[in-house]
Design a protein around this motif. Structure first.
Motif, PDB file in Angstrom:
ATOM      1  N   ARG B 231       2.756 -64.298  -2.549  1.00 51.62           N
ATOM      2  CA  ARG B 231       2.168 -63.003  -2.274  1.00 51.62           C
ATOM      3  C   ARG B 231       1.867 -62.268  -3.582  1.00 51.62           C
ATOM      4  O   ARG B 231       0.859 -61.595  -3.716  1.00 51.62           O
ATOM      5  CB  ARG B 231       3.146 -62.182  -1.419  1.00 51.62           C
ATOM      6  N   PHE B 232       2.747 -62.431  -4.581  1.00 47.31           N
ATOM      7  CA  PHE B 232       2.539 -61.747  -5.857  1.00 47.31           C
ATOM      8  C   PHE B 232       1.223 -62.166  -6.498  1.00 47.31           C
ATOM      9  O   PHE B 232       0.413 -61.343  -6.913  1.00 47.31           O
ATOM     10  CB  PHE B 232       3.698 -62.024  -6.824  1.00 47.31           C
ATOM     11  N   VAL B 233       0.995 -63.483  -6.551  1.00 50.92           N
ATOM     12  CA  VAL B 233      -0.232 -63.980  -7.183  1.00 50.92           C
ATOM     13  C   VAL B 233      -1.443 -63.523  -6.388  1.00 50.92           C
ATOM     14  O   VAL B 233      -2.447 -63.075  -6.951  1.00 50.92           O
ATOM     15  CB  VAL B 233      -0.188 -65.520  -7.304  1.00 50.92           C
ATOM     16  N   ALA B 234      -1.360 -63.617  -5.053  1.00 50.27           N
ATOM     17  CA  ALA B 234      -2.481 -63.210  -4.209  1.00 50.27           C
ATOM     18  C   ALA B 234      -2.839 -61.748  -4.455  1.00 50.27           C
ATOM     19  O   ALA B 234      -4.001 -61.371  -4.475  1.00 50.27           O
ATOM     20  CB  ALA B 234      -2.125 -63.428  -2.743  1.00 50.27           C
ATOM     21  N   ASP B 235      -1.840 -60.937  -4.678  1.00 50.81           N
ATOM     22  CA  ASP B 235      -2.038 -59.513  -4.862  1.00 50.81           C
ATOM     23  C   ASP B 235      -2.512 -59.198  -6.274  1.00 50.81           C
ATOM     24  O   ASP B 235      -3.368 -58.345  -6.479  1.00 50.81           O
ATOM     25  CB  ASP B 235      -0.700 -58.801  -4.596  1.00 50.81           C
ATOM     26  N   PHE B 236      -1.960 -59.910  -7.275  1.00 49.86           N
ATOM     27  CA  PHE B 236      -2.265 -59.603  -8.669  1.00 49.86           C
ATOM     28  C   PHE B 236      -3.679 -60.019  -9.034  1.00 49.86           C
ATOM     29  O   PHE B 236      -4.364 -59.350  -9.803  1.00 49.86           O
ATOM     30  CB  PHE B 236      -1.255 -60.304  -9.585  1.00 49.86           C
ATOM     31  N   ILE B 237      -4.139 -61.147  -8.472  1.00 52.11           N
ATOM     32  CA  ILE B 237      -5.483 -61.630  -8.769  1.00 52.11           C
ATOM     33  C   ILE B 237      -6.430 -61.064  -7.714  1.00 52.11           C
ATOM     34  O   ILE B 237      -6.329 -61.403  -6.544  1.00 52.11           O
ATOM     35  CB  ILE B 237      -5.536 -63.168  -8.707  1.00 52.11           C
ATOM     36  N   GLY B 238      -7.359 -60.227  -8.101  1.00 52.98           N
ATOM     37  CA  GLY B 238      -8.325 -59.671  -7.156  1.00 52.98           C
ATOM     38  C   GLY B 238      -7.673 -58.738  -6.153  1.00 52.98           C
ATOM     39  O   GLY B 238      -6.587 -58.216  -6.368  1.00 52.98           O
ATOM     40  N   THR B 239      -8.369 -58.523  -5.012  1.00 53.31           N
ATOM     41  CA  THR B 239      -7.848 -57.660  -3.956  1.00 53.31           C
ATOM     42  C   THR B 239      -7.562 -58.531  -2.745  1.00 53.31           C
ATOM     43  O   THR B 239      -8.256 -59.512  -2.502  1.00 53.31           O
ATOM     44  CB  THR B 239      -8.885 -56.592  -3.563  1.00 53.31           C
ATOM     45  N   MET B 240      -6.540 -58.198  -2.006  1.00 57.42           N
ATOM     46  CA  MET B 240      -6.173 -59.012  -0.844  1.00 57.42           C
ATOM     47  C   MET B 240      -5.660 -58.105   0.270  1.00 57.42           C
ATOM     48  O   MET B 240      -4.982 -57.114   0.003  1.00 57.42           O
ATOM     49  CB  MET B 240      -5.082 -60.008  -1.284  1.00 57.42           C
ATOM     50  N   ASN B 241      -6.028 -58.441   1.523  1.00 55.78           N
ATOM     51  CA  ASN B 241      -5.437 -57.774   2.688  1.00 55.78           C
ATOM     52  C   ASN B 241      -4.315 -58.657   3.222  1.00 55.78           C
ATOM     53  O   ASN B 241      -4.493 -59.864   3.384  1.00 55.78           O
ATOM     54  CB  ASN B 241      -6.478 -57.601   3.797  1.00 55.78           C
ATOM     55  N   PHE B 242      -3.160 -58.039   3.459  1.00 57.90           N
ATOM     56  CA  PHE B 242      -2.022 -58.822   3.965  1.00 57.90           C
ATOM     57  C   PHE B 242      -1.664 -58.387   5.385  1.00 57.90           C
ATOM     58  O   PHE B 242      -1.718 -57.200   5.711  1.00 57.90           O
ATOM     59  CB  PHE B 242      -0.797 -58.608   3.074  1.00 57.90           C
ATOM     60  N   VAL B 282      -0.208 -63.526   6.461  1.00 57.58           N
ATOM     61  CA  VAL B 282      -1.609 -63.935   6.580  1.00 57.58           C
ATOM     62  C   VAL B 282      -2.400 -63.077   5.603  1.00 57.58           C
ATOM     63  O   VAL B 282      -2.272 -61.851   5.608  1.00 57.58           O
ATOM     64  CB  VAL B 282      -2.101 -63.695   8.020  1.00 57.58           C
ATOM     65  N   ALA B 283      -3.192 -63.715   4.743  1.00 57.52           N
ATOM     66  CA  ALA B 283      -3.918 -62.953   3.721  1.00 57.52           C
ATOM     67  C   ALA B 283      -5.400 -63.287   3.762  1.00 57.52           C
ATOM     68  O   ALA B 283      -5.772 -64.433   4.020  1.00 57.52           O
ATOM     69  CB  ALA B 283      -3.354 -63.278   2.343  1.00 57.52           C
ATOM     70  N   ILE B 284      -6.221 -62.270   3.538  1.00 56.77           N
ATOM     71  CA  ILE B 284      -7.673 -62.517   3.523  1.00 56.77           C
ATOM     72  C   ILE B 284      -8.340 -61.573   2.527  1.00 56.77           C
ATOM     73  O   ILE B 284      -7.997 -60.393   2.437  1.00 56.77           O
ATOM     74  CB  ILE B 284      -8.274 -62.401   4.943  1.00 56.77           C
ATOM     75  N   ARG B 285      -9.267 -62.099   1.744  1.00 53.77           N
ATOM     76  CA  ARG B 285      -9.958 -61.322   0.709  1.00 53.77           C
ATOM     77  C   ARG B 285     -11.049 -60.448   1.334  1.00 53.77           C
ATOM     78  O   ARG B 285     -11.694 -60.858   2.306  1.00 53.77           O
ATOM     79  CB  ARG B 285     -10.618 -62.258  -0.297  1.00 53.77           C
ATOM     80  N   PRO B 286     -11.317 -59.277   0.754  1.00 50.39           N
ATOM     81  CA  PRO B 286     -12.302 -58.336   1.313  1.00 50.39           C
ATOM     82  C   PRO B 286     -13.701 -58.936   1.459  1.00 50.39           C
ATOM     83  O   PRO B 286     -14.401 -58.640   2.421  1.00 50.39           O
ATOM     84  CB  PRO B 286     -12.321 -57.195   0.294  1.00 50.39           C
ATOM     85  N   GLU B 287     -14.094 -59.807   0.522  1.00 51.49           N
ATOM     86  CA  GLU B 287     -15.471 -60.322   0.589  1.00 51.49           C
ATOM     87  C   GLU B 287     -15.601 -61.441   1.609  1.00 51.49           C
ATOM     88  O   GLU B 287     -16.697 -61.905   1.886  1.00 51.49           O
ATOM     89  CB  GLU B 287     -15.947 -60.777  -0.798  1.00 51.49           C
ATOM     90  N   VAL B 330      -8.015 -51.896   6.422  1.00 48.81           N
ATOM     91  CA  VAL B 330      -8.360 -53.209   5.882  1.00 48.81           C
ATOM     92  C   VAL B 330      -9.567 -53.038   4.963  1.00 48.81           C
ATOM     93  O   VAL B 330     -10.546 -52.391   5.321  1.00 48.81           O
ATOM     94  CB  VAL B 330      -8.709 -54.169   7.033  1.00 48.81           C
ATOM     95  N   ALA B 331      -9.486 -53.605   3.751  1.00 47.36           N
ATOM     96  CA  ALA B 331     -10.596 -53.495   2.797  1.00 47.36           C
ATOM     97  C   ALA B 331     -11.629 -54.572   3.080  1.00 47.36           C
ATOM     98  O   ALA B 331     -11.286 -55.734   3.306  1.00 47.36           O
ATOM     99  CB  ALA B 331     -10.071 -53.632   1.381  1.00 47.36           C
ATOM    100  N   VAL B 332     -12.894 -54.151   3.092  1.00 47.94           N
ATOM    101  CA  VAL B 332     -13.996 -55.084   3.295  1.00 47.94           C
ATOM    102  C   VAL B 332     -14.990 -54.859   2.174  1.00 47.94           C
ATOM    103  O   VAL B 332     -15.358 -53.717   1.897  1.00 47.94           O
ATOM    104  CB  VAL B 332     -14.692 -54.824   4.644  1.00 47.94           C
ATOM    105  N   ALA B 333     -15.403 -55.941   1.497  1.00 45.97           N
ATOM    106  CA  ALA B 333     -16.407 -55.780   0.438  1.00 45.97           C
ATOM    107  C   ALA B 333     -17.758 -56.135   1.014  1.00 45.97           C
ATOM    108  O   ALA B 333     -17.906 -57.112   1.733  1.00 45.97           O
ATOM    109  CB  ALA B 333     -16.084 -56.670  -0.742  1.00 45.97           C
TER     110      ALA B 333
END
Ligand SMILES: Nc1ncnc2c1ncn2[C@@H]1O[C@H](COP(=O)(O)OP(=O)(O)OP(=O)(O)O)[C@@H](O)[C@H]1O
Ligand SMILES: [Mg+2]
Lengths: 271, 366
Positions: B231-242, B282-287, B330-333
């Protein structure tokens, strides 16, 4: 409003008068020294009589005065070198390493700056006499060290604090041994501080009177000698000649030191 | 230890007065690669780099450079050179003196050294700067001189501690490209410390993400972004919704997960064994979320919500969508393809989010 303010400041106002009086107060008496050293009269009083080099001849032919001058140079030189070395080492320890009790230690080293010299003089004299230590130039030198180390330390701390530690690491990183790094990096960068410290500590020792008066044996330093001469009016012009000579030498030294300091500041701006 | 690794860090820890600055790190850095150490402030990047240079010695563990143990080797004998964060340009020397500083024992004559210095100046695009004083250099110029001073030594590894941190954004981006091109040209292994994830992704062959003295993941930029393992890496690199989730079914490399506001999601499981009933993230990127104002056709992965605040960023917008049963939007790009940005000033409109099966990353619940 603001326009009239600036106009007022441009004019030669009260502040200018104050400045002139202030400078005259400081330098007037000092300038009297060289003037009377060439005056052909044993009385230090206006109007001036004639021009003479006699007092300079007296000075050169006065073995007591020359001996005292040599003593002062010896003590001053030794004290300057030793206190600069000790001050530098202490400053290095204080700025480079985290050590327990750092605050109190620095405080104790700095304390002689605020203790009245007369107290220190008496204390050292009592120590010397109870310890059976004969009074000599050595005891004067030890007393002067107490005064000079704090000054040397303050100068070197301010020098080392503006010194990026990674400069030394870069020297090591580029393949130089610690000893070579000291000579190629550290020394050139702290040199202006060392020179400033040597000059200041020498000056402090050279004109220090109270400790020297308490701690002198048969050999005296120049200030003590001059003080002893003041009882004899006919000796006064010779003292003036000596004073004028010292003033000239000091002026040259200070100019040099200032030049050196400015050069150092320019270097420091980068690091 | 394989010989494709020029640096091998084995079980290395460093403690400062009880604080573990670096904690049991194992790392292999390959010959000729551009390797970055990435992590937030205080995670131990500089400490690890300084142990490679020899300015700190490990409390435990051993570092090998080119198969040689480093513990007994002082900094001035190591086959590495460093570019310091402050550049550490010697202020009492001119540019030539700085660049030639480490060449005293090279065995080259004075004129040969000068020729090498000229070559280096050419390489860093500062020809004619040899007799400039160190005081007369701008930040970017100092950075280049520091680089030349290290590279003239032809080290096996070049260590760089946030060398671009002090530069403005434009110059920084330019230097990123130059540094990367230079590294490819000279073929020297670079170990590059940064806390800027974008910088690490643009420049590196591989990146080690650090947190609290530990290395969490070592991977190429794409792997790090698309397949974070924590979770740390997912959060630190870019943006992520958890989202919190519970595994309902897992078989044949796919899992079906009950992910609260997202409903039932399906995702490819990597190698991890997800047991039925386990709590996971469960994680998903905004874009990777598609936003529509009408219900999409029959699709498995869809969630309904209401439009929240939106931020217009020029080339794209960040839209925030409220899903029922979840406080955090939830962030959406959204790429701004037309000249009127979609989603701005449409607060409270009903919207639908949909996504592809492989958009979802499953992470262990920590
Ligand atoms: N010489 C030291 N003495 C004591 N603690 C130290 C020392 N050097 C570093 N630390 C501590 O070790 C930890 C890691 O420091 P380090 O400088 O390696 O972090 P970093 O990842 O480089 O951070 P930054 O991005 O801010 O430069 C920090 O908590 C720091 O306070
Ligand atoms: Mg750091």
């Amino acid at each position: 409003m603001s326009a009239s303010w600036t106009q007022k400041r441009d004019r030669f106002g009260g502040l200018g008068v104050y400045t002139v009086i202030y400078l005259a107060f400081i330098y007037g008496p000092v300038l009297v020294l060289p003037i009377f050293s060439f005056n052909d009269s044993i009385y230090v009083a206006f109007p001036l009589k004639g021009f003479t080099f006699q007092w300079y001849e007296d000075m050169i032919n006065n073995p007591g005065m020359l001996a005292a001058l040599m003593n002062s140079l010896k003590v001053g030189g030794t004290v300057a070198v030793l206190s600069t070395i000790l001050g530098t080492l202490a400053a290095k320890a204080v700025t480079r390493y985290r050590m327990p009790g750092r605050g109190p230690v620095v405080g104790f080293i700095m304390l002689p700056l605020v203790i009245p010299e007369i107290i220190m003089g008496i204390a050292l004299l009592v120590m010397a006499s109870t310890g059976g230590i004969p009074l000599s130039l050595l005891t004067i030198g030890v007393g002067h060290m107490l005064l000079c180390v704090p000054f040397a330390m303050v100068i070197m701390i301010s020098r080392l604090e503006g010194f990026d530690k990674s400069l030394e690491e870069a020297g090591l990183d580029l393949g130089e041994t610690p000893w070579c790094v000291f000579w190629r990096v550290t020394f050139p960068l702290v040199l202006p501080g060392l020179v400033a410290s040597l000059m200041l500590t020498f000056t402090i020792s050279f004109d220090e009177f109270i400790l020297a008066f308490f701690l002198a044996g048969t050999d005296v330093t120049l200030p003590v000698f001059i003080w002893s001469q003041l009882r004899f009016p006919q000796k006064l012009p010779g003292v003036l000649a000596l004073g004028a000579t010292i003033l000239t030498v000091t002026f040259i030294m200070i100019t040099f030191a200032e030049w050196f300091r400015q050069r150092g500041d320019q270097l420091r701006k980068v690091s | 230890m394989s010989d494709e690794h020029i640096i091998s860090i084995q079980g290395v820890s460093k403690e400062f007065a009880g604080v573990k600055a670096v904690n049991d790190v194992d790392l292999g850095i390959r010959r000729g690669e551009f390797f970055s150490l990435l992590g937030p402030s205080g995670c131990g990047k500089t400490t690890l780099l300084r142990m490679l240079a020899g300015f700190e010695s490990p409390t435990r563990g051993e570092i090998f450079i080119d198969e040689q143990a480093m513990s007994a080797i002082p900094p001035h004998q190591r086959p590495v050179n460093m570019v310091f964060q402050s550049y550490a340009i010697f202020p009492h020397l001119d540019v030539r003196g700085n660049i030639a500083f480490g060449m005293r024992k090279s065995g080259l004559s004075k004129s040969e050294v000068n020729a090498r210095v000229e070559e280096m100046l050419e390489m860093i695009k500062l020809p004619g700067y040899a007799s400039r004083g160190a005081t007369q250099l701008s930040g970017g110029e100092r950075q280049r001189v520091a680089l030349a001073r290290a590279l003239i030594k032809e080290p096996k590894v070049l260590l760089l501690d946030e060398p671009l941190g002090a530069l403005d954004k434009k110059l920084r981006e330019q230097m990123q490209l130059e540094l990367r091109a230079l590294q490819k040209r000279v073929g020297i292994t670079f170990v590059f410390v940064t806390h800027d994830q974008e910088e690490a992704l643009t420049m590196s062959d591989r990146v080690a993400v650090m947190s609290k003295g530990r290395v969490l993941q070592v991977e190429g930029p794409m792997g790090l972004y698309e397949r974070p393992t924590t979770r740390f890496v997912a959060d630190f690199i870019g943006t992520m919704n958890f989202f919190g989730g519970t595994v309902r079914e897992a078989a044949n490399g796919t899992a079906s997960i009950d992910a609260g506001p997202l409903g039932q999601v399906r995702a490819a499981t990597q190698d991890e064994a997800f047991t039925v009933g386990a709590e996971i993230v469960v994680a998903i990127r905004p874009e990777k979320l598609r936003l529509t104002f009408e219900a999409p056709g029959p699709a498995v992965n869809v969630a309904e919500g209401r439009m929240g605040p939106a931020a217009y960023l020029g080339d794209r917008s960040h839209l925030y969508v409220h899903l029922t049963g979840r406080d955090e939007p939830v962030a959406v790009a959204m790429q701004n393809e037309g000249r009127s940005a979609v989603g701005i000033d449409q607060t409270d409109q009903p919207v639908w989010l949909s996504w592809a099966d492989d958009a979802i990353v499953l992470l262990p619940d920590e």
